[in-house]
Design a protein around this motif. Structure first.
Motif, PDB file in Angstrom:
ATOM      1  N   UNK A  84       0.884  -1.161   0.000  1.00 43.32           N
ATOM      2  CA  UNK A  84       0.000   0.000   0.000  1.00 43.32           C
ATOM      3  C   UNK A  84       0.918   1.205   0.000  1.00 43.32           C
ATOM      4  N   UNK A  85       0.768   2.060  -1.009  1.00 42.73           N
ATOM      5  CA  UNK A  85       1.740   3.120  -1.231  1.00 42.73           C
ATOM      6  C   UNK A  85       1.041   4.433  -1.555  1.00 42.73           C
ATOM      7  N   UNK A  86       1.517   5.511  -0.946  1.00 37.60           N
ATOM      8  CA  UNK A  86       1.081   6.857  -1.300  1.00 37.60           C
ATOM      9  C   UNK A  86       2.318   7.639  -1.706  1.00 37.60           C
ATOM     10  N   UNK A  87       2.295   8.189  -2.901  1.00 36.76           N
ATOM     11  CA  UNK A  87       3.417   8.966  -3.415  1.00 36.76           C
ATOM     12  C   UNK A  87       3.090  10.450  -3.251  1.00 36.76           C
ATOM     13  N   UNK A  88       4.016  11.179  -2.652  1.00 37.91           N
ATOM     14  CA  UNK A  88       3.785  12.593  -2.355  1.00 37.91           C
ATOM     15  C   UNK A  88       4.916  13.413  -2.975  1.00 37.91           C
ATOM     16  N   UNK A  89       4.607  14.049  -4.085  1.00 32.74           N
ATOM     17  CA  UNK A  89       5.585  14.871  -4.781  1.00 32.74           C
ATOM     18  C   UNK A  89       6.283  14.110  -5.898  1.00 32.74           C
ATOM     19  N   UNK A  90       6.750  14.842  -6.908  1.00 33.12           N
ATOM     20  CA  UNK A  90       7.394  14.216  -8.060  1.00 33.12           C
ATOM     21  C   UNK A  90       8.608  13.360  -7.696  1.00 33.12           C
ATOM     22  N   UNK A  91       9.386  13.789  -6.723  1.00 36.32           N
ATOM     23  CA  UNK A  91      10.572  13.027  -6.344  1.00 36.32           C
ATOM     24  C   UNK A  91      10.193  11.671  -5.746  1.00 36.32           C
ATOM     25  N   UNK A  92       8.947  11.545  -5.274  1.00 30.29           N
ATOM     26  CA  UNK A  92       8.449  10.286  -4.711  1.00 30.29           C
ATOM     27  C   UNK A  92       7.520   9.584  -5.701  1.00 30.29           C
ATOM     28  N   UNK A  93       7.661   9.883  -7.000  1.00 26.65           N
ATOM     29  CA  UNK A  93       6.947   9.242  -8.107  1.00 26.65           C
ATOM     30  C   UNK A  93       5.492   9.673  -8.248  1.00 26.65           C
ATOM     31  N   UNK A  94       5.054  10.755  -7.607  1.00 27.88           N
ATOM     32  CA  UNK A  94       3.678  11.207  -7.819  1.00 27.88           C
ATOM     33  C   UNK A  94       3.594  11.861  -9.194  1.00 27.88           C
ATOM     34  N   UNK A  95       2.660  11.370 -10.018  1.00 24.01           N
ATOM     35  CA  UNK A  95       2.492  11.938 -11.353  1.00 24.01           C
ATOM     36  C   UNK A  95       1.094  12.518 -11.560  1.00 24.01           C
ATOM     37  N   UNK A  96       0.135  12.116 -10.750  1.00 24.24           N
ATOM     38  CA  UNK A  96      -1.201  12.711 -10.769  1.00 24.24           C
ATOM     39  C   UNK A  96      -1.407  13.359  -9.412  1.00 24.24           C
ATOM     40  N   UNK A  97      -1.683  14.644  -9.406  1.00 23.42           N
ATOM     41  CA  UNK A  97      -1.705  15.399  -8.157  1.00 23.42           C
ATOM     42  C   UNK A  97      -3.113  15.474  -7.571  1.00 23.42           C
ATOM     43  N   UNK A  98      -3.619  14.297  -7.257  1.00 23.57           N
ATOM     44  CA  UNK A  98      -4.879  14.070  -6.547  1.00 23.57           C
ATOM     45  C   UNK A  98      -4.549  12.938  -5.585  1.00 23.57           C
ATOM     46  N   UNK A  99      -4.855  13.100  -4.338  1.00 22.09           N
ATOM     47  CA  UNK A  99      -4.534  12.080  -3.340  1.00 22.09           C
ATOM     48  C   UNK A  99      -4.945  10.703  -3.842  1.00 22.09           C
ATOM     49  N   UNK A 100      -4.025   9.758  -3.767  1.00 21.84           N
ATOM     50  CA  UNK A 100      -4.355   8.389  -4.139  1.00 21.84           C
ATOM     51  C   UNK A 100      -3.452   7.391  -3.428  1.00 21.84           C
ATOM     52  N   UNK A 101      -4.016   6.219  -3.235  1.00 23.39           N
ATOM     53  CA  UNK A 101      -3.294   5.103  -2.644  1.00 23.39           C
ATOM     54  C   UNK A 101      -3.154   4.018  -3.701  1.00 23.39           C
ATOM     55  N   UNK A 102      -1.962   3.502  -3.848  1.00 27.85           N
ATOM     56  CA  UNK A 102      -1.727   2.368  -4.733  1.00 27.85           C
ATOM     57  C   UNK A 102      -1.906   1.096  -3.917  1.00 27.85           C
ATOM     58  N   UNK A 103      -2.692   0.170  -4.423  1.00 29.07           N
ATOM     59  CA  UNK A 103      -2.777  -1.179  -3.870  1.00 29.07           C
ATOM     60  C   UNK A 103      -2.078  -2.064  -4.893  1.00 29.07           C
ATOM     61  N   UNK A 104      -0.879  -2.533  -4.542  1.00 28.63           N
ATOM     62  CA  UNK A 104      -0.058  -3.294  -5.476  1.00 28.63           C
ATOM     63  C   UNK A 104       0.023  -4.741  -4.993  1.00 28.63           C
ATOM     64  N   UNK A 105      -0.690  -5.641  -5.664  1.00 31.72           N
ATOM     65  CA  UNK A 105      -0.573  -7.051  -5.291  1.00 31.72           C
ATOM     66  C   UNK A 105       0.866  -7.526  -5.503  1.00 31.72           C
ATOM     67  N   UNK A 106       1.338  -8.349  -4.615  1.00 32.91           N
ATOM     68  CA  UNK A 106       2.694  -8.897  -4.741  1.00 32.91           C
ATOM     69  C   UNK A 106       2.612 -10.406  -4.837  1.00 32.91           C
TER      70      UNK A 106
END
Length: 135
Positions: A84-106
């Motif tokens: 579960x990942x939240x990216x905040x800012x371009x340096x942290x890979x945020x590319x769409x500037x609307x709050x979002x959480x990634x759910x990445x199955x592993x």
């Protein structure tokens, strides 16, 4: 809704997406650039740039939806775990500037590697940083 925000358009139903779940406060849909099979995004309906700006009720709704989806990707897709990942800012890979959480199955043998590989840290340096972060 913010003008020209792709995720606001998805939340409003005016931009295309593979919608997975929605309620009054949050929406979940498939990531079009998946890191692994089943990679989802969960967003609050209300626009905020990142989780620092999100209202507590919106962030809570998105997090609870993400929690349910983590269980779903493990149970239904056979994932061995999830990030579960939240990216905040371009340096942290945020590319769409609307709050979002990634759910990445592993999956046990998936090739996805995040840029950081955990290793033992210096206990004194960790304590020094902890002192700066404590209330």
């Amino acid at each position: 809704m913010a003008e020209n925000c792709l995720f606001c358009g998805i939340a409003a139903g005016t931009s295309p997406s593979q919608l997975i779940e929605e309620n009054d406060l949050a929406v979940a849909f498939m990531d079009i650039n998946p890191a692994t099979p089943g990679h989802l995004l969960v967003i609050p309906r209300a626009h905020s740039t990142d989780l620092r700006e999100a209202k507590a009720e919106d962030l809570t709704a998105a997090t609870l939806m993400a929690q349910e989806l983590v269980t779903r990707v493990i149970d239904r897709l056979g994932a061995d775990g999830a990030n579960l990942l939240s990216c905040i800012g371009p340096v942290a890979w945020q590319s769409v500037f609307h709050t979002h959480l990634h759910v990445v199955p592993r999956y046990q043998d998936d090739p996805l590697k995040l840029p950081w590989i955990p290793s033992s840290g210096d206990a004194d340096a960790i304590a020094e940083v902890a002192a700066k972060l404590k209330v």
